[in-house]
Design an enzyme around this catalytic site. Sequence first.
Site, short mmCIF file in Angstrom:
data_model
loop_
_atom_site.label_atom_id
_atom_site.label_comp_id
_atom_site.label_asym_id
_atom_site.label_seq_id
_atom_site.Cartn_x
_atom_site.Cartn_y
_atom_site.Cartn_z
N GLU A 1 23.48 -13.30 -1.75
CA GLU A 1 23.72 -13.15 -0.30
C GLU A 1 23.49 -11.69 0.07
OE1 GLU A 1 27.55 -13.22 2.71
OE2 GLU A 1 27.40 -14.81 1.21
N GLU B 1 27.23 -6.84 9.62
CA GLU B 1 28.49 -7.58 9.60
C GLU B 1 29.63 -6.65 9.99
OE1 GLU B 1 30.92 -10.53 6.54
OE2 GLU B 1 29.80 -8.85 5.74
#
Length: 874
Positions: free
Chosen positions: A593, A598
């Site tokens: 990932e 974020e």
Amino acid sequence: MGVAHGCSCKKQDERLEEDGDDDDLVSIASTPTLVSSSEVLEFLRKVQLFKRLKEDLLPSLAPCCASKSFLPGDVVIEQGDEGHELFVIRSGVCSVQVNGHEVAQLKDGDYFGENALLRDEPRTATIVAKQPLTTIIVRRSKFDSLGLREKLEFKQRNAVGGGFVEHSEAKPPSPKTEGERKVMAKALKENTNLQGLVSLDEASTERLIDRAWKEAVKTGIDVIAEGDLNASFFYIVKSGRFDVIQKEHRVGQLKPGNSFGELALIYTAPRAATVKATVDSELWVIDRTDFKQILAARGDKCQEYVALLDKVDLLKGLLKPEEKEALAKSLTEMSFSKDETVFEQGEKGDAFYILTEGQVAVIKDGIEQIKLTATVTEARYFGERALLTNEGRAATIKVTSDKAKFLRLDRLSFEMLLGSLEELKKLGTDRAAVVINPVGPLLISTRGSQAMPGHRTTTDLTDHMCGASNLGLCEISLALSEDYMADFFDQWDFVSADDPTHGTVDYVTREDAEQLELVRAHPDGVFIGVDNTTVLNSSQGRGRKSIRLESIKRYNDGLFIISLDHAPTGCGSWPAFWMFGEDEGHVWPDWGEFDIIEWIHEEENVSTTLHTKAGCTQSHLREGMDMKGWWNPGIYGKGKAFNCDVHAPGQWQNQGCSQRGLTGTVGPSFNEGGGGTYAAEWDPLAGHMRVWFWPSGSEPEDVKGSTPDPELWGQPDHYFELSQTCTSNHFKNMKLVFDITFCGDLGSPTFHEHCGAKVGHSNCDAFVRQEPGAFHQTYWWVSALNVYHRQESLAFADLGSAASSAECRHEHVASLESRVQELEAILSQRDGELRELWARLNEEGRGQSPSSRAVDPLPPGHGLADAMGPAIDH
């Protein structure tokens, strides 16, 4: 091991003008304009100097401030000039340069020039705008007219060790044992903040150690005090213990081998913390003046390197002055110990070396032929034919002295700068000077084969694919493969499954999203939002309606450039733009990932993170050197989260290796500034993942063009290395993802700290359900999303020769065809060997199944793999 950082052979342009103000205020991009007192007060409160004013005095200063803007490249203040004003950065980034070397960067909320408000003294550094820069200016004349200088409250400081105070004069050096020198060198090397500011080679490190003196410190003494402007020394703990205190709270402890006070070596700045001795201790002390003299002395290396290049026979009379200067900047300084081999006889030659210190042996066929010794007046050269051809080395070079130092220049760097050396020789000196791709600061390397972050390692690939073309450097460039803005939502799956991070969220289908107007396409961008009207009770559904998009296409590399006019923000929210790989046979995190963007709640700093299975760590990367960002802390704020394994000890579950970005990369200030652009590069071939961020309007020209080139973008904001410590096979078949979840595994436990007092709720789930009006700013506005992949192209200097990309393609195809023929020959040989083995097994009765004693021989023209079928894994 290293070289002078930011070597500059030319003096900076004189770019200061007077604007008629009696304070000689710098005037370049605009004249100063007044700003609102309420707006400027927020910035003034960040300046340590003004924290010495009583709170009720600061508002009187705000109306006297002015705003001033600068364009990229503008000089704000010049080292050595007399200063009369303080600058506070409202927006943008600037470079701090000492003696022509960049030693730091300043950004939103930082300030400089504060000593100019107190006394007449020359500027200690040059400040140059790197992006469009907006500042708030406080002039000394205004400061004095209000009588504020006399009202500054300076904290009383204790003496350190028998009269030593930080305001005192430097002392003579103290003697040191070899063991003490090693500890000091290790402390300098391991101080990540210092390494992020400058690059110290071995000689400079040794000279710093030579200048240090020893100080005794009694228990309870403050060595430095938070906010102190008279910051002149750097310290290494020799013995004892010290507490680090910020805002009256103990935030850390220093022990022998630790160091502190590094910013004072470079730039006059207030101390960020108080350091107090908890036991009787001893310190090594280095003075800022000594450090700057040593740093400045290294600037002469650039001209020294040019002089060395002038003595290389292969280059004599061939290069223009600016070309030699460019090559001098690309030289890498290396250091070897006794009995180490520089290169082996017969190995492919791709670089030549200049021996500047020490002795080496030239060994041919195992027999020493001669020894080469470098002296102060004479360097020695070898391997220069590697700039012309990749033929095998004619001899082995082995170090015979205790230490040897070299300068290294590889053919790839040469050709990227000047094109083919062979072509330059043909053209002679009657030509225009050419520098194709000038490099920035000199690189640091422990070995020539080690790649530095931000520089692609394509030497072997390029040489293999294109050979030694006299047209220049045949390389791989980037071309647009997906423009997501065309029929945007048709290129994504709307995933309505339960949130895997256990958020208070109800992901909806495309039909529901369009009906609820949670997604909309416009000519200038797309909107991706959440429900901000519905009040939910505690048992009503999965949570607040939102969107999760997963790209239909999967990727195994690429450059992903996204421009955002607005990014989601709001207490309780947890947005992300990221990538992950997973299918029925590979459960997360088997294929990894990559969280590009974020953050949670109303954070102003982005986090960029990798999540993997075991076997991926980034512990060797250095904050400030390899990337602009820094590592997020591990569990309970301890250590650094540089292990990408989702089960890594000392880190939160699923935390991964996580880097934090600069302020304003997300959150309310990001949106107020008009957003910005992110570029994420995933390049398994080069061995890295890199991310850059630019505020809106400051993007490099090629970022929004058809052929972006990450090699021109400088130091990335975030950097991860795909190498032996984290191989590229940790990341495969990944989709792009947009989502906005609420609370969940990360948002819920951090809600009270981030938002509790502000919103009057202590429970994230309850707040998200009951307060829909809090999410009017929780949406994505995407104005561009492009994906680029590598294609063949030809980058060559304008050397008077005509060439086209077709020639590069022809060369590439010919090389591949030759390689295919080689592989076919190897397979044919292996097939023959397998046939012989098969025949012997048949003779011994082991080449057939137990139920049958008669087996047809292999049909002519069929290989053993064909006969065995699924038993062989292709």
